[in-house]
Design an enzyme around this catalytic site. Structure first.
Site, PDB file in Angstrom:
ATOM      1  N   ASP A 113       3.488  -3.749   8.333  1.00 17.03           N
ATOM      2  CA  ASP A 113       2.108  -3.124   7.972  1.00 17.03           C
ATOM      3  C   ASP A 113       1.173  -4.016   8.321  1.00 17.03           C
ATOM      4  O   ASP A 113       0.761  -4.778   7.564  1.00 17.03           O
ATOM      5  CB  ASP A 113       2.113  -2.364   6.750  1.00 17.03           C
ATOM      6  CG  ASP A 113       0.924  -2.086   6.312  1.00 17.03           C
ATOM      7  OD1 ASP A 113      -0.183  -1.990   7.070  1.00 17.03           O
ATOM      8  OD2 ASP A 113       0.801  -1.449   5.009  1.00 17.03           O
TER       9      ASP A 113
ATOM     10  N   CYS B  68      -4.668   2.342  -3.758  1.00 18.79           N
ATOM     11  CA  CYS B  68      -3.411   2.912  -3.144  1.00 18.79           C
ATOM     12  C   CYS B  68      -2.387   2.135  -3.182  1.00 18.79           C
ATOM     13  O   CYS B  68      -1.412   1.720  -2.438  1.00 18.79           O
ATOM     14  CB  CYS B  68      -3.710   3.097  -1.639  1.00 18.79           C
ATOM     15  SG  CYS B  68      -4.950   4.567  -1.006  1.00 18.79           S
TER      16      CYS B  68
ATOM     17  N   GLN C 128      -4.100  -4.809   7.599  1.00 19.30           N
ATOM     18  CA  GLN C 128      -5.308  -5.717   6.916  1.00 19.30           C
ATOM     19  C   GLN C 128      -5.053  -6.982   7.876  1.00 19.30           C
ATOM     20  O   GLN C 128      -5.737  -7.802   7.521  1.00 19.30           O
ATOM     21  CB  GLN C 128      -4.987  -5.811   5.507  1.00 19.30           C
ATOM     22  CG  GLN C 128      -4.972  -5.006   4.561  1.00 19.30           C
ATOM     23  CD  GLN C 128      -6.670  -4.404   4.591  1.00 19.30           C
ATOM     24  OE1 GLN C 128      -7.472  -5.270   4.799  1.00 19.30           O
ATOM     25  NE2 GLN C 128      -6.848  -3.202   4.104  1.00 19.30           N
TER      26      GLN C 128
ATOM     27  N   LYS D 291     -10.199  -0.705  10.657  1.00 22.57           N
ATOM     28  CA  LYS D 291     -10.354  -1.739   9.863  1.00 22.57           C
ATOM     29  C   LYS D 291     -10.580  -2.922  10.894  1.00 22.57           C
ATOM     30  O   LYS D 291     -10.633  -4.026  10.553  1.00 22.57           O
ATOM     31  CB  LYS D 291      -8.912  -2.296   9.207  1.00 22.57           C
ATOM     32  CG  LYS D 291      -8.850  -1.002   7.942  1.00 22.57           C
ATOM     33  CD  LYS D 291      -7.756  -1.306   7.124  1.00 22.57           C
ATOM     34  CE  LYS D 291      -7.308  -0.217   6.287  1.00 22.57           C
ATOM     35  NZ  LYS D 291      -7.879   0.117   5.113  1.00 22.57           N
TER      36      LYS D 291
ATOM     37  N   HIS E  46       0.718  -1.157  -0.066  1.00 20.09           N
ATOM     38  CA  HIS E  46       0.070   0.009   0.109  1.00 20.09           C
ATOM     39  C   HIS E  46       0.779   1.221  -0.044  1.00 20.09           C
ATOM     40  O   HIS E  46       1.977   1.257   0.477  1.00 20.09           O
ATOM     41  CB  HIS E  46      -0.899  -0.162   1.392  1.00 20.09           C
ATOM     42  CG  HIS E  46      -2.010   0.922   1.188  1.00 20.09           C
ATOM     43  ND1 HIS E  46      -1.504   2.332   1.790  1.00 20.09           N
ATOM     44  CD2 HIS E  46      -3.264   1.012   1.211  1.00 20.09           C
ATOM     45  CE1 HIS E  46      -2.654   3.043   2.137  1.00 20.09           C
ATOM     46  NE2 HIS E  46      -3.733   2.215   1.780  1.00 20.09           N
TER      47      HIS E  46
HETATM   48  N1  PMP Z   1      -1.673  -0.655   4.773  1.00 20.66           N
HETATM   49  C1  PMP Z   1      -2.441  -1.369   4.193  1.00 20.66           C
HETATM   50  C2  PMP Z   1      -2.083  -2.694   3.906  1.00 20.66           C
HETATM   51  C3  PMP Z   1      -3.745  -0.721   4.219  1.00 20.66           C
HETATM   52  O1  PMP Z   1      -4.768  -1.640   3.867  1.00 20.66           O
HETATM   53  C4  PMP Z   1      -3.994   0.402   4.669  1.00 20.66           C
HETATM   54  C5  PMP Z   1      -5.318   1.086   4.468  1.00 20.66           C
HETATM   55  N2  PMP Z   1      -6.144   0.904   3.486  1.00 20.66           N
HETATM   56  C6  PMP Z   1      -3.047   1.265   5.122  1.00 20.66           C
HETATM   57  C7  PMP Z   1      -1.759   1.014   5.286  1.00 20.66           C
HETATM   58  C8  PMP Z   1      -3.239   2.667   5.577  1.00 20.66           C
HETATM   59  O2  PMP Z   1      -4.124   2.656   6.696  1.00 20.66           O
HETATM   60  P1  PMP Z   1      -4.925   3.948   7.385  1.00 20.66           P
HETATM   61  O3  PMP Z   1      -5.403   4.611   6.065  1.00 20.66           O
HETATM   62  O4  PMP Z   1      -5.778   3.635   8.309  1.00 20.66           O
HETATM   63  O5  PMP Z   1      -4.035   4.895   7.912  1.00 20.66           O
END
Ligand code: PMP
Length: 407
Positions: A201, A365, A204, A227, A122
């Site tokens: 990270d 993203c 998920q 999440k 991401h």
């Molecule tokens: N890493 C991953 C794998 C994600 O899925 C997300 C959220 N889509 C993020 C980072 C960023 O998380 P946040 O937008 O809650 O800061």
């Protein structure tokens, strides 16, 4: 013991609303999960019963707010099996958590150092490290995946050497659902590059598996409440105490200091040292409430349920001409990413939306990942504990309609 999905659904008020005159079919939990009444109640109760600032007041409400806020820290720290509550830093979410680590590393990296990420990132775990490398002169190394979206383990291992200063990788890919064998990968890094720090990270990962940061043996684990059935704007950075203890402060101001004069300041102890300013108190309490809600279930049951939804989607997808699953790693969670000959993912998302079906479309993203897989983006249905097999059928009925409309 398994669970009653219909009873679970009744705990989520939003799931009984209509969208465009149709019952909502919410298949976008990888973007954010819906919130059970227990979480909504925790937020309302905080503001109704005990709103006050923490750590400051010499009064009843402030003491109570502080107690609840710090109890929330214990719950979140316990959820990932932190060895000490001081290792759990509140942040606004995964993005901020990764930034705290990457900005701190940028001050320490040398031009000969290497930072390893993967093709599954991401942007939150890519742009951050790219910028840390640009600022420090270190090199960014990207571990490749195969065409199914599984990490190429041998190629990952080949990137780890005496120059590796940092490895940061996702537990689970948001775009494809791939689960990385992080425990095995971390063990390899520890052995081959003992001085490297390892960050996961976990945005998920936490909703789909039991996370034990001590067993994983990583240095940092980042995740978001939203999440995990909790509110937006709150998350956590877990860091190994010995690593976090001297981590460069990132925000300065109130709450994080020990002493202040006009000439200089000294920093307080963890966790407050990395938590300047009035925190998201209600958010922290809501995050703990979301976790406690999830903890009433056996994670193996949750996984079985999501796998059943996924198996149904794969079966129906196979039978649908002109649909291609994107990301078919052997280990994956309930994320069904796909493209269709009939039209662009955005058009498919639009047509589904008119039928009350919420999915996500676009690059998720993860622009470099989409480029690697040679797709402009995908349509992504992502499943959670409250989804039903009937909803998966509705998704495919919606896709058939999209095919007819776009023909
Ligand atoms: N890493 C991953 C794998 C994600 O899925 C997300 C959220 N889509 C993020 C980072 C960023 O998380 P946040 O937008 O809650 O800061």
């Amino acid at each position: 013991m398994s669970f009653d999905v219909n009873a679970i659904r009744r705990e989520f008020p939003i799931l009984s609303r209509e969208v465009h005159g149709k019952p909502l079919v919410y298949l976008d939990s990888a973007a954010t999960t819906q919130k059970p009444q227990a979480v909504i109640d925790a937020l309302v109760e905080f503001y109704t019963e005990c709103n006050s600032n923490v750590h400051r007041g010499a009064h009843f409400l402030s003491d109570e707010a502080t107690r609840r806020y710090e109890a929330a820290r214990d719950i979140v720290a316990g959820f990932i099996n932190a060895s000490q509550r001081e290792e759990l830093i509140w942040t606004s979410g995964t993005t901020e958590s990764i930034n705290i680590v990457a900005k701190g590393m940028a001050q320490q990296l040398k031009a000969t150092d290497e930072v390893v990420v993967t093709e599954l990132e991401h942007h939150a775990n890519l742009v951050t490290w790219q910028q840390a490398c640009l600022a420090s002169g270190a090199s960014l190394k990207v571990a490749p995946i195969d065409d199914n979206g599984a990490l190429n383990i041998a190629a990952f291992e080949a990137l780890i050497n005496e120059h590796t200063a940092m490895v940061s990788m996702p537990h689970v890919s948001n775009a494809l659902g791939t689960v990385n064998p992080i425990q095995q990968l971390i063990a390899y890094v520890r052995n081959k590059a003992p001085k490297a720090l390892v960050m996961i990270d976990g945005a998920q990962g936490v909703a789909h598996s039991t996370v034990d940061v001590q067993a994983l043996d990583c240095d940092f684990y980042a995740f978001s409440a939203h999440k995990l059935f909790g509110p937006t704007g709150i998350g956590a950075l877990w860091g190994r105490y010995q690593v976090l203890e001297n981590w460069p402060v990132w925000l300065t101001g109130g709450e994080m200091i020990a002493t202040v004069s006009y000439q200089e300041s000294t920093w307080g102890p963890l966790p407050n040292r990395l938590e300047a300013g009035t925190p998201n108190i209600a958010g922290a309490i809501g995050m703990a409430a979301g976790i406690q809600w999830l903890q009433q279930f056996d994670m193996a049951d949750v996984q079985r349920h999501e796998q059943a939804l996924m198996a149904k989607a794969v079966e129906l997808g196979h039978a649908m001409p002109g649909l291609r699953l994107v990301g078919n790693a052997p280990e994956k969670v309930g994320v069904y990413s796909f493209v269709m000959d009939a039209g662009h993912p955005a058009d498919i998302g639009f047509i589904l939306d008119r039928q009350g079906i919420a999915i996500r479309t676009g690059d998720h993203c993860a622009q470099p990942l989409m480029a690697r897989l040679n797709v402009p983006g995908t349509a992504r249905a992502s499943f959670s504990i409250y989804n039903t097999l009937d909803e998966v059928e509705q998704l495919f009925a919606g896709l058939r309609k999209a095919q007819e409309m776009l023909a």
